[in-house]
Design an enzyme around this catalytic site. Structure first.
Site, mmCIF file in Angstrom:
data_model
loop_
_atom_site.group_PDB
_atom_site.id
_atom_site.type_symbol
_atom_site.label_atom_id
_atom_site.label_comp_id
_atom_site.label_asym_id
_atom_site.label_seq_id
_atom_site.Cartn_x
_atom_site.Cartn_y
_atom_site.Cartn_z
ATOM 1 N N ASN A 154 -8.699 25.715 10.794
ATOM 2 C CA ASN A 154 -9.307 24.765 10.352
ATOM 3 C C ASN A 154 -8.365 22.918 10.642
ATOM 4 O O ASN A 154 -7.683 23.039 10.358
ATOM 5 C CB ASN A 154 -9.351 24.882 8.996
ATOM 6 C CG ASN A 154 -10.537 23.375 8.221
ATOM 7 O OD1 ASN A 154 -10.991 22.483 8.373
ATOM 8 N ND2 ASN A 154 -11.691 23.759 8.459
ATOM 9 N N TYR A 157 -5.950 21.289 8.492
ATOM 10 C CA TYR A 157 -4.590 22.334 8.214
ATOM 11 C C TYR A 157 -4.769 23.587 7.316
ATOM 12 O O TYR A 157 -4.695 24.083 7.163
ATOM 13 C CB TYR A 157 -3.347 21.844 8.830
ATOM 14 C CG TYR A 157 -3.281 21.420 10.370
ATOM 15 C CD1 TYR A 157 -4.430 21.769 10.836
ATOM 16 C CD2 TYR A 157 -2.834 20.342 10.564
ATOM 17 C CE1 TYR A 157 -4.466 21.216 12.148
ATOM 18 C CE2 TYR A 157 -2.262 20.180 11.916
ATOM 19 C CZ TYR A 157 -2.964 20.344 13.066
ATOM 20 O OH TYR A 157 -3.355 19.571 13.714
ATOM 21 N N CYS A 164 -5.357 33.392 7.206
ATOM 22 C CA CYS A 164 -3.762 33.992 8.155
ATOM 23 C C CYS A 164 -5.945 35.193 7.957
ATOM 24 O O CYS A 164 -5.934 35.576 7.601
ATOM 25 C CB CYS A 164 -2.913 34.237 7.184
ATOM 26 S SG CYS A 164 -1.850 32.952 6.439
ATOM 27 N N GLU A 204 -4.225 37.841 7.168
ATOM 28 C CA GLU A 204 -4.495 39.157 7.074
ATOM 29 C C GLU A 204 -5.615 38.814 6.023
ATOM 30 O O GLU A 204 -6.394 39.887 5.020
ATOM 31 C CB GLU A 204 -3.039 39.345 6.383
ATOM 32 C CG GLU A 204 -2.025 39.907 6.789
ATOM 33 C CD GLU A 204 -1.312 38.943 8.033
ATOM 34 O OE1 GLU A 204 -2.621 37.143 7.978
ATOM 35 O OE2 GLU A 204 0.404 38.807 7.892
#
Ligand SMILES: [Zn+2]
Length: 124
Positions: free
Chosen positions: A45, A48, A53, A55
Site C-alpha cells: 500500500n 507503507y 505479507c 503469509e
C-alpha cells in the site's frame, strides 16, 4: 505433496503479488491436513505500514474458506518469514515451515522459528 512441490506453488503464485513499491514479490502456499492448498501473496500500500505479507493474506484467505488453526500441516514461503508472520504461523499451529533464505531451502518447526512465543493462554 512434497515440500518442493509446495514451494513451487508458492513460486508460481508470487507473480500475482501487488508490490509496486518494493518490487519484492512473495508467495505463500499452505498445505492443509485435508490436502487442500491455500495460496497468498504480499499486497503493498502507498501508506507503507498498511501492506500485508503473503503469509497473512494466505491465512486470512484460509480462515474465510473455513479452515481453522490446527488445520495446516506445511507452509511454503518464497522468502524468510518476518517476525510478525512467525507469530501468525504460531497462531495457526502450522506443523512445519519451508522457505528460501539466501539461496538455501530451510525447513523448521514453528517452535524453532519463534521460541518462547506469545500464545492465547497468556491472555487469561
Ligand atoms: Zn511477514
Amino acid at each position: 505433496m512434497t515440500d518442493e512441490e509446495l514451494l513451487a506453488r508458492a513460486d508460481a503464485i508470487a507473480v500475482r503479488a501487488y508490490a509496486p513499491d518494493s518490487g519484492f514479490h512473495v508467495g505463500c502456499a499452505v498445505l492443509t491436513r485435508s490436502g487442500a492448498v491455500v495460496e497468498g501473496v504480499n499486497v503493498e500500500n502507498a501508506a507503507y505500514p498498511l501492506g500485508v505479507c503473503a503469509e497473512r493474506t494466505t491465512f486470512s484467505r484460509a480462515i474465510v474458506e473455513g479452515f481453522s488453526p490446527g488445520d495446516f500441516s506445511v507452509a511454503a514461503i518464497t522468502a524468510s518469514p518476518c517476525g510478525g508472520c512467525r507469530q501468525w504461523l504460531a497462531e495457526m499451529q502450522v506443523e512445519r515451515v519451508v522457505f528460501r533464505n539466501g539461496g538455501r531451502i530451510v525447513r523448521m518447526t514453528v517452535d524453532e522459528l519463534l521460541p518462547e512465543q506469545f500464545d492465547a493462554g497468556e491472555l487469561a
